[in-house]
Design a protein around this motif. Structure first.
Motif, short mmCIF file in Angstrom:
data_model
loop_
_atom_site.label_atom_id
_atom_site.label_comp_id
_atom_site.label_asym_id
_atom_site.label_seq_id
_atom_site.Cartn_x
_atom_site.Cartn_y
_atom_site.Cartn_z
N SER A 53 12.40 -0.84 12.48
CA SER A 53 11.38 -1.86 12.48
C SER A 53 10.16 -1.31 11.76
O SER A 53 10.02 -0.09 11.59
CB SER A 53 11.03 -2.28 13.90
OG SER A 53 10.48 -1.19 14.60
N LYS A 54 9.34 -2.21 11.30
CA LYS A 54 8.16 -1.84 10.53
C LYS A 54 7.00 -2.63 11.09
O LYS A 54 7.07 -3.85 11.18
CB LYS A 54 8.42 -2.25 9.07
CG LYS A 54 7.46 -1.74 8.06
CD LYS A 54 7.81 -2.26 6.66
CE LYS A 54 8.76 -1.33 5.90
NZ LYS A 54 8.88 -1.73 4.47
N ARG A 55 5.96 -1.93 11.52
CA ARG A 55 4.78 -2.63 12.05
C ARG A 55 3.72 -2.66 10.98
O ARG A 55 3.36 -1.64 10.40
CB ARG A 55 4.19 -1.85 13.23
CG ARG A 55 4.66 -2.35 14.55
CD ARG A 55 3.74 -1.86 15.66
NE ARG A 55 2.93 -2.95 16.16
CZ ARG A 55 2.03 -2.81 17.13
NH1 ARG A 55 1.80 -1.63 17.68
NH2 ARG A 55 1.36 -3.86 17.55
N MET A 56 3.17 -3.83 10.76
CA MET A 56 2.16 -3.98 9.71
C MET A 56 0.78 -4.16 10.33
O MET A 56 0.62 -4.82 11.36
CB MET A 56 2.50 -5.20 8.86
CG MET A 56 3.85 -5.13 8.15
SD MET A 56 3.98 -3.78 6.95
CE MET A 56 2.69 -4.25 5.79
N PRO A 76 -1.40 -4.50 1.79
CA PRO A 76 -0.64 -4.41 3.03
C PRO A 76 -0.37 -2.95 3.37
O PRO A 76 -0.11 -2.14 2.48
CB PRO A 76 0.66 -5.15 2.71
CG PRO A 76 0.70 -5.33 1.23
CD PRO A 76 -0.68 -5.18 0.71
N ARG A 77 -0.45 -2.60 4.65
CA ARG A 77 -0.20 -1.21 5.03
C ARG A 77 0.49 -1.17 6.39
O ARG A 77 0.22 -1.99 7.25
CB ARG A 77 -1.51 -0.40 5.03
CG ARG A 77 -2.57 -0.96 5.95
CD ARG A 77 -3.98 -0.94 5.37
NE ARG A 77 -4.90 -1.55 6.33
CZ ARG A 77 -5.10 -2.86 6.45
NH1 ARG A 77 -4.50 -3.73 5.67
NH2 ARG A 77 -5.92 -3.34 7.37
N GLN A 78 1.35 -0.18 6.54
CA GLN A 78 2.09 -0.04 7.79
C GLN A 78 1.23 0.62 8.86
O GLN A 78 0.38 1.44 8.54
CB GLN A 78 3.32 0.84 7.56
CG GLN A 78 4.61 0.03 7.52
CD GLN A 78 5.81 0.92 7.34
OE1 GLN A 78 6.18 1.21 6.20
NE2 GLN A 78 6.44 1.33 8.42
N LEU A 79 1.48 0.27 10.10
CA LEU A 79 0.79 0.93 11.22
C LEU A 79 1.50 2.22 11.55
O LEU A 79 2.70 2.33 11.40
CB LEU A 79 0.79 0.02 12.45
CG LEU A 79 -0.27 -1.06 12.52
CD1 LEU A 79 -0.18 -1.76 13.87
CD2 LEU A 79 -1.67 -0.47 12.37
#
Lengths: 209, 209
Positions: A194-197, A206-209
């Motif tokens: 999973s990828k949290r944004m 846009p950047r990932q958390l």
């Protein structure tokens, strides 16, 4: 592959149901627990829970007028309460089996081996084996003229969630909770990867958390 | 961990939004493509698509009256059409970025680099990069009194799906299509490991397909 309205309408009804049920994308998999006014329990898998708002915390459920969902709807309207219980990987078989057309006087809890869990003062059973369990109070009921389905709007009045899945910002890690997603009529999916944004802003990439 | 209605109401509004948005379970991730009557395009990620019925093929979308979703709603009501495009793993960043509050005159296509795809005779842009693309015709619009959200009911009039994901029984393999699921407000999930169950019957044990 492209299909237009006429080609979709021309599909055999089973193929069309399988096709159209796949089009919305991944769906939630919830067991809806209810009891009749006489205390007869019912459990039905549904994939139509949708978020309406968080203050008050409202979820809507689309219920079809036919089949087993008829018992669920009657119980919700009679008692004003129901439970929503996330299906997890360990109970996929039992959860799916609740879709079988048992007679009204049979409880899907007995038929599938899932365990009813009663909360004090709450007239609908939860599912003990589910890791996320919600107690819902009926707030509004709308019959949709367009196809006779029912929109059942409920408020979350009880929420039991696994502590290990509860993040400090209030969100739940549904992968850690073991919840599964549904696609189409019969396919259960586990998340892996999973990828949290971060919160999106116009002047930031846009950047990932 | 257990929370009751009062404890949910007492949460800080951001934590509550993160929490309640996680409760329904996994959600679809769709980019909603619209154009204004003047042809200005708009693209917004939404996780509230829900299946209403397959004959006619109807999907409902819950749209909030505030923020960027306001532009989407106005365009749908003005033109009567919109597109739904599954987010896939390759476009998660761009898809999430459409949630940023761009001004009405900015197109999220330009801002994110996603490519509008026009179908002849259809006044809303699809997303070229999406593998599942649906053309939707507005059929009914209901403002829900309980919290002012809007239920937008549309009919699938065009469907473009990857041939490799189209199974012979009419269903789509969403894992093969690369579609992702959403949880909460910001977490995108890929499926790995799915289980297909046979049609449930009262006198048969659950069995995998």
């Amino acid at each position: 592959m492209k299909l237009n309205a006429a080609e979709i309408a021309d599909m055999d009804s089973r193929r069309r149901a399988a096709f159209v049920n796949s089009l919305s994308g991944f769906k939630s998999a919830n067991l809806v627990g209810t009891a009749s006014s006489e205390g007869q329990t019912n459990l039905a898998i549904m994939s139509s829970t949708v978020h309406l708002g968080s203050h008050p915390p409202l979820l809507a459920l689309v219920v079809r007028p036919g089949g087993d969902e008829r018992h669920t709807l009657k119980n919700i309207l009679d008692t004003g309460v129901y439970s929503l219980n996330h299906v997890n990987a360990e109970i996929v078989e039992q959860a799916h089996q609740t879709a079988a057309r048992y007679p009204a006087q049979a409880s899907e809890f007995d038929a599938t081996g899932l365990t009813p869990l009663w909360q004090s003062g709450f007239a609908a059973p939860m599912v003990l084996e589910a890791s996320v369990k919600l107690g819902m109070q009926l707030r509004e009921h709308i019959e949709l003229k367009i196809n006779g389905t029912h929109l059942v709007i409920g408020e979350v009045v009880l929420a039991e969630v696994p502590s290990l899945a509860f993040r400090s910002d209030g969100s739940l890690d549904l992968e850690a909770a073991g919840s599964v997603a549904l696609s189409g009529l019969d396919t259960y999916h586990q998340s892996a990867g999973s990828k949290r944004m971060a919160y999106a802003k116009p002047n930031m990439p846009p950047r990932q958390l």
